[in-house]
Each structure stands twice: as C-alpha cells, then as structure tokens.
Motif scaffolding. Structure first.
Motif, PDB file in Angstrom:
ATOM      1  N   UNK A 164       0.500  -1.377  -0.065  1.00 26.89           N
ATOM      2  CA  UNK A 164      -0.066  -0.147   0.179  1.00 26.89           C
ATOM      3  C   UNK A 164       1.044   1.201  -0.281  1.00 26.89           C
ATOM      4  N   UNK A 165       0.678   2.105  -0.773  1.00 27.94           N
ATOM      5  CA  UNK A 165       1.295   3.303  -1.228  1.00 27.94           C
ATOM      6  C   UNK A 165       1.065   4.519   0.030  1.00 27.94           C
ATOM      7  N   UNK A 166      -0.309   4.033   0.771  1.00 34.04           N
ATOM      8  CA  UNK A 166      -0.877   5.257   1.828  1.00 34.04           C
ATOM      9  C   UNK A 166      -0.256   4.007   3.407  1.00 34.04           C
TER      10      UNK A 166
ATOM     11  N   UNK B 183      10.748   4.910  15.515  1.00 30.80           N
ATOM     12  CA  UNK B 183      11.459   3.284  14.925  1.00 30.80           C
ATOM     13  C   UNK B 183      10.673   2.919  14.104  1.00 30.80           C
ATOM     14  N   UNK B 184      11.526   3.108  12.696  1.00 25.81           N
ATOM     15  CA  UNK B 184      10.606   1.816  11.700  1.00 25.81           C
ATOM     16  C   UNK B 184      10.059   0.850  11.633  1.00 25.81           C
ATOM     17  N   UNK B 185      11.489   0.345  12.298  1.00 26.26           N
ATOM     18  CA  UNK B 185      11.070  -1.023  12.233  1.00 26.26           C
ATOM     19  C   UNK B 185       9.742  -2.039  13.068  1.00 26.26           C
ATOM     20  N   UNK B 186       9.589  -0.897  13.711  1.00 22.71           N
ATOM     21  CA  UNK B 186       8.211  -1.235  14.172  1.00 22.71           C
ATOM     22  C   UNK B 186       7.121  -0.405  14.179  1.00 22.71           C
ATOM     23  N   UNK B 187       7.022   0.286  13.868  1.00 26.32           N
ATOM     24  CA  UNK B 187       5.587   1.398  13.678  1.00 26.32           C
ATOM     25  C   UNK B 187       5.940   1.858  12.030  1.00 26.32           C
ATOM     26  N   UNK B 188       4.683   2.603  11.539  1.00 29.28           N
ATOM     27  CA  UNK B 188       3.730   2.482  10.306  1.00 29.28           C
ATOM     28  C   UNK B 188       3.074   3.516  10.515  1.00 29.28           C
ATOM     29  N   UNK B 189       3.350   4.822   9.116  1.00 29.06           N
ATOM     30  CA  UNK B 189       2.775   6.054   9.229  1.00 29.06           C
ATOM     31  C   UNK B 189       1.337   5.100   8.371  1.00 29.06           C
ATOM     32  N   UNK B 190       0.291   5.245   9.023  1.00 33.98           N
ATOM     33  CA  UNK B 190      -0.832   5.244   7.422  1.00 33.98           C
ATOM     34  C   UNK B 190      -1.255   6.407   7.084  1.00 33.98           C
ATOM     35  N   UNK B 191      -1.641   6.614   5.458  1.00 34.68           N
ATOM     36  CA  UNK B 191      -3.062   7.832   5.201  1.00 34.68           C
ATOM     37  C   UNK B 191      -3.969   7.483   6.210  1.00 34.68           C
ATOM     38  N   UNK B 192      -4.865   8.133   6.159  1.00 37.55           N
ATOM     39  CA  UNK B 192      -6.098   7.376   6.463  1.00 37.55           C
ATOM     40  C   UNK B 192      -7.088   7.119   5.142  1.00 37.55           C
ATOM     41  N   UNK B 193      -7.055   8.200   4.617  1.00 38.04           N
ATOM     42  CA  UNK B 193      -8.364   8.306   3.980  1.00 38.04           C
ATOM     43  C   UNK B 193      -7.963   8.174   2.190  1.00 38.04           C
ATOM     44  N   UNK B 194      -6.471   7.026   2.060  1.00 37.07           N
ATOM     45  CA  UNK B 194      -6.361   6.319   1.176  1.00 37.07           C
ATOM     46  C   UNK B 194      -6.478   4.389   1.281  1.00 37.07           C
TER      47      UNK B 194
END
Length: 117
Positions: free
Chosen positions: A64-66, A74-85
């Motif tokens: 998912x690009x979102x 910590x990039x290994x354990x966390x993601x940022x999710x763009x909710x509307x996408x």
C-alpha cells in the motif's frame, strides 16, 4: 474515516486513553501508559502512526502506497498510515493490531486486568 471517528475508535479499546505529551494538537492513544497510536487529528491528510510487527510493516509498505515507515518513530516497529487512502476496515484492523501488540508486551498482571490473553 473522520478524525472524530479515528479518535472514537482508538478510545473504544479497553483502558485506552488519549494524552498530549508532545504538543496540544498531537493525540497519543495509550493503553496502561504505552502508546499504540499517535495522530495530529487536524492535519490534512489525516495520518496515524501505528505499532506493527516488523515483517508485517515491510509487507504493508510494499502493498500500500498509503503506508510508510513511521514518521519520527522506530521505522522497524511503526508505520504511518494515511487514513483516507485505505479502506476504513483495513485502518481499523491496523489500529486493533497495534493495540494488541502493545497489550501483548504488557506484564501478565496488566493484561489480566484488561481481560485479554
């Protein structure tokens, strides 16, 4: 999913709280003092940082690009999710997974208070 729906969903979990330890506009959702979600609810686009299993984190980013590595996390354990996408159901599943990962890391006595395995 609106910011109000995101907040409500996060707060529906057992013992979930909303705190503002960084800045007044940054909502941090915690269970027993441990963060499972972080969001600037007034931001456009609406994003949320969520804890994730490292293998799943990579797979989700590829699929998912979102979904991106966690911003300021910590990039290994966390993601940022763009909710509307993303489909709302997927966002809810990712939030629930984040909550479950944090709960699983709590001491057994704390998990028992939450009535979760």
């Amino acid at each position: 999913m609106t910011p109000e729906e995101l907040r409500g969903f996060c707060l529906d979990f057992n013992a979930a709280t909303e705190e503002f330890p960084f800045r007044p506009e940054i909502s941090v959702f915690k269970v027993r003092g441990k963060m499972f979600a972080l969001s600037h609810l007034d931001a456009e686009p609406l994003t949320v940082n969520l804890k994730c299993d490292p293998d799943d984190a990579v797979r989700l980013r590829e699929e998912y690009p979102a979904v991106a590595p966690g911003y300021h996390m910590n990039k290994r354990h966390w993601n940022t999710v763009t909710v509307g996408e993303l489909p709302e159901q997927l966002v809810k599943e990712l939030i629930e997974d984040s909550y479950d990962i944090v709960v699983a890391g709590l001491p057994r006595a704390e998990r028992l208070k939450l009535d979760r395995p």
